[in-house]
Design a protein around this motif. Sequence first.
Motif, mmCIF file in Angstrom:
data_model
loop_
_atom_site.group_PDB
_atom_site.id
_atom_site.type_symbol
_atom_site.label_atom_id
_atom_site.label_comp_id
_atom_site.label_asym_id
_atom_site.label_seq_id
_atom_site.Cartn_x
_atom_site.Cartn_y
_atom_site.Cartn_z
ATOM 1 N N GLN A 37 0.831 -1.297 -0.166
ATOM 2 C CA GLN A 37 0.108 -0.001 0.071
ATOM 3 C C GLN A 37 0.763 1.243 0.007
ATOM 4 O OE1 GLN A 37 -3.390 -0.568 2.236
ATOM 5 N NE2 GLN A 37 -3.914 1.880 2.483
ATOM 6 N N SER A 38 0.596 2.135 -0.899
ATOM 7 C CA SER A 38 1.369 3.264 -1.143
ATOM 8 C C SER A 38 0.977 4.735 -1.515
ATOM 9 C CB SER A 38 2.410 3.043 -2.333
ATOM 10 O OG SER A 38 3.018 1.832 -2.189
ATOM 11 N N GLN A 39 -0.356 4.895 -0.765
ATOM 12 C CA GLN A 39 -0.917 6.169 -0.944
ATOM 13 C C GLN A 39 0.022 7.333 -0.412
ATOM 14 O OE1 GLN A 39 -2.136 3.840 1.152
ATOM 15 N NE2 GLN A 39 -3.917 4.832 2.199
ATOM 16 N N ASP A 40 0.712 6.901 0.914
ATOM 17 C CA ASP A 40 1.883 7.676 1.235
ATOM 18 C C ASP A 40 3.062 7.154 0.473
ATOM 19 O OD1 ASP A 40 4.213 8.307 3.111
ATOM 20 O OD2 ASP A 40 2.791 8.696 4.437
ATOM 21 N N PHE A 41 3.683 7.967 -0.339
ATOM 22 C CA PHE A 41 4.780 7.452 -1.222
ATOM 23 C C PHE A 41 6.016 7.198 -0.472
ATOM 24 C CE2 PHE A 41 7.342 8.556 -5.051
ATOM 25 C CZ PHE A 41 7.397 7.199 -5.685
ATOM 26 N N THR A 42 6.271 7.915 0.420
ATOM 27 C CA THR A 42 7.399 7.658 1.239
ATOM 28 C C THR A 42 7.352 6.255 2.056
ATOM 29 O OG1 THR A 42 8.003 10.052 1.686
ATOM 30 C CG2 THR A 42 9.076 8.506 2.992
ATOM 31 N N ALA A 43 6.274 6.028 2.597
ATOM 32 C CA ALA A 43 5.979 4.590 3.169
ATOM 33 C C ALA A 43 5.812 3.642 2.407
ATOM 34 C CB ALA A 43 4.557 4.856 4.233
ATOM 35 N N GLY A 44 5.281 3.649 1.092
ATOM 36 C CA GLY A 44 5.573 2.800 0.285
ATOM 37 C C GLY A 44 6.811 2.444 -0.387
ATOM 38 N N ARG A 45 7.704 3.292 -0.386
ATOM 39 C CA ARG A 45 9.108 3.168 -0.836
ATOM 40 C C ARG A 45 10.024 2.385 0.497
ATOM 41 N NH1 ARG A 45 10.893 8.497 -3.247
ATOM 42 N NH2 ARG A 45 9.098 9.338 -1.754
ATOM 43 N N TRP A 46 9.443 3.028 1.550
ATOM 44 C CA TRP A 46 10.191 2.273 2.840
ATOM 45 C C TRP A 46 9.665 0.835 3.097
ATOM 46 C CZ3 TRP A 46 14.053 1.611 5.959
ATOM 47 C CH2 TRP A 46 14.068 1.316 7.030
ATOM 48 N N ALA A 47 8.522 0.523 2.654
ATOM 49 C CA ALA A 47 7.923 -0.740 2.681
ATOM 50 C C ALA A 47 8.769 -1.827 2.142
ATOM 51 C CB ALA A 47 6.443 -0.922 2.548
ATOM 52 N N LEU A 48 9.326 -1.436 0.922
ATOM 53 C CA LEU A 48 10.281 -2.437 0.226
ATOM 54 C C LEU A 48 11.665 -2.337 0.715
ATOM 55 C CD1 LEU A 48 9.238 -1.226 -3.448
ATOM 56 C CD2 LEU A 48 8.550 -3.459 -2.055
ATOM 57 N N ASP A 94 13.770 4.623 -5.803
ATOM 58 C CA ASP A 94 13.475 5.558 -7.120
ATOM 59 C C ASP A 94 14.051 5.261 -8.210
ATOM 60 O OD1 ASP A 94 12.167 7.234 -4.948
ATOM 61 O OD2 ASP A 94 13.300 8.952 -5.306
ATOM 62 N N ARG A 95 15.458 4.463 -8.303
ATOM 63 C CA ARG A 95 15.787 4.234 -9.397
ATOM 64 C C ARG A 95 15.254 2.765 -10.160
ATOM 65 N NH1 ARG A 95 20.947 4.596 -6.567
ATOM 66 N NH2 ARG A 95 22.020 6.596 -6.993
ATOM 67 N N ALA A 96 14.366 2.153 -9.129
ATOM 68 C CA ALA A 96 13.739 1.164 -9.427
ATOM 69 C C ALA A 96 12.349 1.529 -10.145
ATOM 70 C CB ALA A 96 13.372 -0.012 -8.556
ATOM 71 N N PHE A 97 11.648 2.519 -9.894
ATOM 72 C CA PHE A 97 10.791 3.345 -10.499
ATOM 73 C C PHE A 97 11.019 3.789 -11.731
ATOM 74 C CE2 PHE A 97 8.524 3.462 -6.218
ATOM 75 C CZ PHE A 97 7.337 3.225 -6.675
ATOM 76 N N PRO A 104 12.102 14.427 -9.820
ATOM 77 C CA PRO A 104 13.234 14.872 -9.117
ATOM 78 C C PRO A 104 12.944 16.215 -8.417
ATOM 79 C CG PRO A 104 13.733 15.287 -11.331
ATOM 80 C CD PRO A 104 12.413 14.426 -11.476
ATOM 81 N N ARG A 105 13.470 16.412 -7.091
ATOM 82 C CA ARG A 105 13.247 17.837 -6.525
ATOM 83 C C ARG A 105 14.340 17.783 -5.408
ATOM 84 N NH1 ARG A 105 8.605 18.033 -2.085
ATOM 85 N NH2 ARG A 105 10.258 18.607 -1.052
ATOM 86 N N GLU A 106 14.510 18.930 -4.680
ATOM 87 C CA GLU A 106 15.284 18.872 -3.469
ATOM 88 C C GLU A 106 14.702 18.238 -2.361
ATOM 89 O OE1 GLU A 106 18.352 19.905 -3.155
ATOM 90 O OE2 GLU A 106 18.583 20.441 -5.393
ATOM 91 N N GLY A 107 15.201 17.554 -1.489
ATOM 92 C CA GLY A 107 14.824 16.689 -0.393
ATOM 93 C C GLY A 107 13.994 15.381 -1.010
ATOM 94 N N VAL A 108 13.178 15.026 -0.211
ATOM 95 C CA VAL A 108 12.203 13.657 -0.332
ATOM 96 C C VAL A 108 11.224 14.044 -1.361
ATOM 97 C CG1 VAL A 108 10.645 12.070 0.623
ATOM 98 C CG2 VAL A 108 12.740 12.868 2.014
ATOM 99 N N THR A 109 11.471 13.499 -2.576
ATOM 100 C CA THR A 109 10.389 13.567 -3.663
ATOM 101 C C THR A 109 9.267 13.020 -3.170
ATOM 102 O OG1 THR A 109 9.949 13.623 -5.998
ATOM 103 C CG2 THR A 109 11.332 12.146 -5.108
ATOM 104 N N ARG A 110 7.985 13.544 -3.605
ATOM 105 C CA ARG A 110 6.774 12.758 -3.271
ATOM 106 C C ARG A 110 5.815 12.715 -4.522
ATOM 107 N NH1 ARG A 110 8.209 15.492 1.388
ATOM 108 N NH2 ARG A 110 8.110 14.440 3.114
ATOM 109 N N GLU A 111 6.416 12.702 -5.737
ATOM 110 C CA GLU A 111 5.623 12.732 -6.826
ATOM 111 C C GLU A 111 6.208 11.945 -7.918
ATOM 112 O OE1 GLU A 111 3.345 15.904 -9.688
ATOM 113 O OE2 GLU A 111 5.007 16.796 -8.549
#
Length: 348
Positions: free
Chosen positions: A34-45, A59-62, A171-178
């Motif tokens: 589940q990944s509506q929270d994008f950071t959490a979804g990436r951390w889950a992996l 992010d590289r895998a995406f 890409p963006r500065e800091g943690v990207t969410r998009e």
Amino acid sequence: MKTATLLAERLRSHRLTAPTRTVTDAAHHMLAVQSQDFTAGRWALAVRTKDPVRLRDVDRAFDRGDIVRGWTMRGTLHTVPARDLGWMLQVTAGRQRQQAASRHRDLGIDDDMVVSAVRALTPALRDGGCTRAEVFEILESIGIDPAGQRGIHLLFTLTIGGLICQGPVVPREGVTREQRFVLVEEHIREHAVPDDPLAELFVRYIDGHGPAAIADFAWWSGLTLGQAREAAAQAAERVEDLGDGLFAPRRRPRRTTGAPSVHALGAFDEYYISYADRTTVCAQEHLAAVGPGKNGMVRPTLVEQGRVIGTWSHAGATRDAPPALFERPEDPAAVAAALARFAAFADD
């Protein structure tokens, strides 16, 4: 099955005590996180991967097209292996359309609007895709107001229809969410074609979440109990029936020596959210503190020996803020180490 055994087996199935080699391997094993929270979804992996993983590694895998994000079940965003998106939607799209129909009528979304959106967006989504803001600008240019969630529901409709998915990270500065919305036909290079997609969905759920019951699978997949029972019947030779309504994987991953006793799991993590009955992993009196609450949020959890002992926040972990503990941990140092692992992951 004794509770301690059930928890130990679930930790192993979730790859928390038997981590995978790569982020892509973790995604394949879990099938959907589940990944509506994008950071959490990436951390889950990342938390299910053996070697230290940074946010940019996921992010590289995406970006490579190994994994994508889309509304695969329950009208909720999940991260899935790109090659599995098509057959999963073959199973779940019909149910999702039924569940969204009333809301779509309220928003005025009909076949003519969807056709107009497809006609306008398809050329723009070629060669790299569009951000959500860019998609909404295109919709506005043809007279479709994306406000009031109309734009999001159109994106949902085009996703479950197999046209688009969310791919490369913006890409963006800091943690990207998009991410950029891209055309499936351009972005996904290979499509898995299971002989029996409904049975495959049940088997893959049990592989990544078992031991679990048919009711758990029905909740996770968003299918009816009747469909869930049919899936279990068709998959009977591919899973282990433990009795008492529980099913387990026929092949279990090997536990890692020295696996941590405490895991800092992100918001909406599969270990907590993907069961109809969550009291096995979290005491009844703490369920409200974890969620889902009235706003639908599910907080990040601290899990020790398979049981939820508290909550934490993604931002707090990067600032060394103390977690909110329900129970005194057996190993406070392991709690600190689990939070530090997330902080290192997010320090991009």
